[in-house]
Design an enzyme around this catalytic site. Structure first.
Site, PDB file in Angstrom:
ATOM      1  N   SER A 266       0.668  -1.122   0.078  1.00 40.42           N
ATOM      2  CA  SER A 266       0.090  -0.095  -0.080  1.00 40.42           C
ATOM      3  C   SER A 266       0.750   1.102   0.158  1.00 40.42           C
ATOM      4  O   SER A 266       2.060   1.394   0.337  1.00 40.42           O
ATOM      5  CB  SER A 266      -0.924   0.013   1.270  1.00 40.42           C
ATOM      6  N   GLU A 293       5.674  -0.819  -6.152  1.00 39.35           N
ATOM      7  CA  GLU A 293       4.335  -0.597  -6.758  1.00 39.35           C
ATOM      8  C   GLU A 293       3.288  -0.573  -5.703  1.00 39.35           C
ATOM      9  O   GLU A 293       3.447  -1.466  -4.971  1.00 39.35           O
ATOM     10  CB  GLU A 293       4.213  -1.791  -7.598  1.00 39.35           C
ATOM     11  N   CYS A 327      -4.732  -5.080  -7.289  1.00 44.12           N
ATOM     12  CA  CYS A 327      -4.234  -3.558  -7.481  1.00 44.12           C
ATOM     13  C   CYS A 327      -5.032  -2.984  -8.496  1.00 44.12           C
ATOM     14  O   CYS A 327      -5.150  -1.829  -8.376  1.00 44.12           O
ATOM     15  CB  CYS A 327      -2.761  -3.692  -7.243  1.00 44.12           C
TER      16      CYS A 327
HETATM   17  P1  NAD Z   1       0.517  -3.609   2.951  1.00 46.30           P
HETATM   18  O1  NAD Z   1       1.105  -2.411   2.563  1.00 46.30           O
HETATM   19  O2  NAD Z   1      -0.520  -3.966   4.185  1.00 46.30           O
HETATM   20  O3  NAD Z   1       1.670  -4.663   3.176  1.00 46.30           O
HETATM   21  C1  NAD Z   1       2.500  -5.052   1.911  1.00 46.30           C
HETATM   22  C2  NAD Z   1       3.742  -5.482   2.828  1.00 46.30           C
HETATM   23  O4  NAD Z   1       4.319  -4.526   3.715  1.00 46.30           O
HETATM   24  C3  NAD Z   1       3.750  -6.778   3.619  1.00 46.30           C
HETATM   25  O5  NAD Z   1       4.727  -7.442   3.730  1.00 46.30           O
HETATM   26  C4  NAD Z   1       3.537  -6.233   5.037  1.00 46.30           C
HETATM   27  O6  NAD Z   1       3.892  -6.775   6.113  1.00 46.30           O
HETATM   28  C5  NAD Z   1       4.349  -4.989   4.910  1.00 46.30           C
HETATM   29  N1  NAD Z   1       4.170  -3.771   5.794  1.00 46.30           N
HETATM   30  C6  NAD Z   1       3.073  -3.329   6.496  1.00 46.30           C
HETATM   31  N2  NAD Z   1       3.218  -2.573   7.020  1.00 46.30           N
HETATM   32  C7  NAD Z   1       4.721  -2.127   7.154  1.00 46.30           C
HETATM   33  C8  NAD Z   1       5.325  -1.035   7.732  1.00 46.30           C
HETATM   34  N3  NAD Z   1       4.859  -0.152   8.671  1.00 46.30           N
HETATM   35  N4  NAD Z   1       6.681  -1.105   7.575  1.00 46.30           N
HETATM   36  C9  NAD Z   1       7.103  -2.040   6.786  1.00 46.30           C
HETATM   37  N5  NAD Z   1       6.286  -3.112   6.124  1.00 46.30           N
HETATM   38  C10 NAD Z   1       5.259  -3.009   6.190  1.00 46.30           C
HETATM   39  O7  NAD Z   1      -0.538  -4.257   1.549  1.00 46.30           O
HETATM   40  P2  NAD Z   1      -1.311  -5.494   1.395  1.00 46.30           P
HETATM   41  O8  NAD Z   1      -2.542  -5.273   2.059  1.00 46.30           O
HETATM   42  O9  NAD Z   1      -0.417  -6.999   1.575  1.00 46.30           O
HETATM   43  O10 NAD Z   1      -1.427  -5.575  -0.265  1.00 46.30           O
HETATM   44  C11 NAD Z   1      -2.433  -4.550  -0.845  1.00 46.30           C
HETATM   45  C12 NAD Z   1      -1.865  -3.316  -1.264  1.00 46.30           C
HETATM   46  O11 NAD Z   1      -0.985  -3.609  -2.254  1.00 46.30           O
HETATM   47  C13 NAD Z   1      -2.900  -2.601  -2.219  1.00 46.30           C
HETATM   48  O12 NAD Z   1      -2.798  -0.896  -1.755  1.00 46.30           O
HETATM   49  C14 NAD Z   1      -2.587  -2.805  -3.399  1.00 46.30           C
HETATM   50  O13 NAD Z   1      -3.056  -1.770  -4.356  1.00 46.30           O
HETATM   51  C15 NAD Z   1      -1.232  -3.036  -3.538  1.00 46.30           C
HETATM   52  N6  NAD Z   1      -0.618  -3.712  -4.498  1.00 46.30           N
HETATM   53  C16 NAD Z   1      -0.109  -2.958  -5.616  1.00 46.30           C
HETATM   54  C17 NAD Z   1       0.421  -3.644  -6.866  1.00 46.30           C
HETATM   55  C18 NAD Z   1       0.919  -2.746  -7.917  1.00 46.30           C
HETATM   56  O14 NAD Z   1       1.615  -3.412  -8.798  1.00 46.30           O
HETATM   57  N7  NAD Z   1       1.023  -1.350  -7.890  1.00 46.30           N
HETATM   58  C19 NAD Z   1       0.138  -5.188  -6.712  1.00 46.30           C
HETATM   59  C20 NAD Z   1      -0.265  -5.767  -5.723  1.00 46.30           C
HETATM   60  C21 NAD Z   1      -0.617  -4.938  -4.649  1.00 46.30           C
END
Ligand code: NAD
Length: 547
Positions: A266, A293, A327
């Site tokens: 995110s 991304e 996403c």
């Molecule tokens: P998320 O941001 O909650 O988690 C992603 C990763 O970051 C996980 O491994 C999580 O443990 C880690 N994370 C969470 N908080 C953190 C912090 N404070 N510091 C460091 N790492 C941290 O996302 P999600 O719920 O797993 O996935 C959904 C999100 O990903 C959506 O926003 C979606 O749009 C995005 N996404 C984007 C793409 C793209 O290609 N643009 C592809 C897939 C998903």
């Protein structure tokens, strides 16, 4: 050193199997599903040659049956993360010197293992752990990851072939060095393929990686590590550390050898990490590569000349497949008033025909959303839309978390193009529609609605326009130039295929380094130019200096 200019196998997209009733693949995946459902899988940390069981664990629960436990995963302490970094740097000594064709062979083998003997284990783990129906699992955890692995090998070979000109008496060469240090991969829950690609693309280019998977993808993360090991990825080249995301990240970012981050997730999380990297910048031996991304608020925009049934299908598939947790999923839609009644009927008919439940029952199109946090967030937006004056729920709107986190696919209609669900990424099966007035329609009015689309959200990931009028399509393509990194004409905004539609967005959707392309691989190398002069000069004077 290599002893030949080797050609890599031509990459082709892995064919998607059908899983129709009676097919052998259907039987096999269902049997594997049952095995994994009852197996109580234990996921360790992978650090160097060790599988570390810290004893501090969390359970893995299928989102569609959250009281059931399918396994546990071990959580890292700070010392484990530090050990993973040390092991990665140790492994780098040999890995960064290994010939490229040896690295290529390992990842091509990983693709073959996934396409063959591991296919149904990858799919079943993704179905159970991430609540995907078999088709969504197949296109992700079987096909897309194979595509990433195979196409990246081809792109690596193309890159290595790009060499500068040489003039008389000189030979200019460029060498595509891995980064000096290690790469940190942080991956999201929603695609097993992304989880596999982020550490492996960097490793393919000669880097070593510390990988932190999502807590909500642990079952398929474990299968990926099994595949990497069996394919021959040497110990320490990809280290998996599960655990508290902030602690793991802070520990990694404190290392002077941190050379790059490969993130998908995110927007706010990525921006937070970027700020931390900035704060630590004086610690690092090299400027870290920052590739992320991130979120999206992906649109569908229909022109009055669009075909209503095609628009409705783009909404039904684009917004609701995998419960809107792609996403690229469509979540804001702009429709002309003249077509709305017809499109509405088609969409309602589609949504009412969706079956929702466990992925084990293959007649279900919709499964559960990923976890309770996501469920509660979605439910609160639906409740708000039910009460707000300028919105109504067209179809769906029910939810139930007694057994699994089930949110009915929901269509909200709003009279405010800036209503909160037109702007905020919800990441679930909720789509909001704004109907624009197309009376006396002309290109100025089309430009106005394009401008609304362009200005509505901070994101710019994917977007689709549907139009039977070529001039209108061309105009929108121009006006929406910066509104989406992946722009679709007469299609839905989801379903990018590696090798065909390189994926990524700009603005707050990411650094747009296009996963599954040469552009992405370029972020994991640092070019060294070598100029060799065969007969060096022996006199500093130039002819112009003559009397
Ligand atoms: P998320 O941001 O909650 O988690 C992603 C990763 O970051 C996980 O491994 C999580 O443990 C880690 N994370 C969470 N908080 C953190 C912090 N404070 N510091 C460091 N790492 C941290 O996302 P999600 O719920 O797993 O996935 C959904 C999100 O990903 C959506 O926003 C979606 O749009 C995005 N996404 C984007 C793409 C793209 O290609 N643009 C592809 C897939 C998903």
């Amino acid at each position: 050193m290599g002893k030949g200019f080797f050609h890599v196998p031509v990459a082709v997209n892995e064919p998607v199997k059908s899983y129709e009733p009676g097919s052998p693949e259907r039987e096999e995946v269902l049997l594997t599903y049952k095995d994994l459902w009852n197996a109580n899988t234990e996921v360790p940390l992978y650090i160097g040659s060790e599988e570390v069981k810290t004893g501090d664990t969390k359970t893995i629960n299928p989102p569609h049956d959250h009281n059931h436990v399918v396994g546990t995963y071990h959580l890292a302490k700070k010392s484990h993360v530090e050990k993973a970094i040390a092991e990665a740097l140790e492994a780098r000594k040999k890995w960064s010197k290994l010939e490229w064709e040896q690295r290529a062979a390992i990842f091509l083998k990983a693709a073959e293992l996934i396409a063959g003997p591991y296919r149904q284990k990858m799919n079943a783990a993704t179905m159970i752990g991430q609540s995907k129906n078999i088709y969504q699992a197949e296109i992700d955890s079987a096909c897309e990851i194979c595509d990433f692995l195979r196409f990246n090998v081809e792109y690596m070979a193309q890159l290595y072939n790009e060499q500068p000109e040489s003039s008389d008496g000189n030979w200019n060469r460029v060498e595509y060095r891995p980064l000096e240090g290690f790469v940190y991969a942080i991956t999201p829950f929603n695609f097993t393929a992304i989880a596999g690609n982020l550490p492996s693309s960097a490793a393919l280019m000669g880097n070593v990686a510390v990988w932190k998977p999502s807590d909500s993808q642990m079952l398929s993360a474990q299968v990926l590590m099994e595949v990497f090991k069996e394919a021959g990825v040497p110990d320490g080249v990809i280290n998996m550390v599960n655990g508290d995301p902030e602690m793991v990240t802070d520990t990694v970012l404190a290392s002077p050898d941190f050379a790059g981050i490969h993130f998908t997730g995110s927007t706010d999380v990525f921006k937070g990490i970027w700020a931390k990297i900035g704060k630590n910048i004086h610690k690092y031996k090299t400027y870290p590569r920052i590739v992320g991304e991130t979120g999206g608020k992906d649109f569908i925009l229909a022109h009055p000349t669009a075909n209503p049934k095609q628009v409705a299908t783009a909404i039904s598939r684009g917004a609701f497949e995998y419960q809107g947790q792609k996403c690229s999923a469509a979540s804001r839609v702009y429709l002309p008033k003249s077509l709305w009644p017809e499109i509405k009927d088609f969409v309602i008919e589609d949504v009412e025909s969706f079956k929702m439940g466990s992925p084990e029952d293959m007649t279900n199109f919709i499964n559960a959303v990923i976890h309770e946090g996501s469920f509660n967030k979605l439910a609160s937006y639906i409740d708000k839309a039910r009460k707000d004056k300028n919105t109504e729920i067209v179809v769906g709107g029910n939810y139930d978390k007694s057994k699994g986190y089930f949110i009915e696919p929901t269509v909200i209609l709003t009279t405010d193009p800036h209503y909160t669900t037109m702007e905020t990424e919800l990441f679930g099966p909720v789509v909001t529609i704004y109907v624009y007035d197309d009376k006396n329609f002309n290109e100025n009015k089309w430009a106005e609605i394009c401008e609304t689309v362009d200005n509505t959200s901070i994101y710019a990931l994917t977007g689709a326009i549907l139009s039977g009028d070529r001039y209108a399509a061309a105009q929108a393509t121009d006006l929406l130039q910066n509104a989406a990194g992946n722009f679709y004409i007469n299609d839905k905004p989801t379903g990018a295929v590696v090798g065909q539609q390189p994926f990524g967005g700009a603005r707050s959707s990411g650094t747009n380094d296009k996963a599954g392309s040469k552009m992405n691989l370029m972020r994991w190398i640092s070019v060294r130019l070598i100029k060799e002069t065969f007969v060096p000069a022996t006199d500093y004077r130039y002819p112009f200096m003559g009397e």
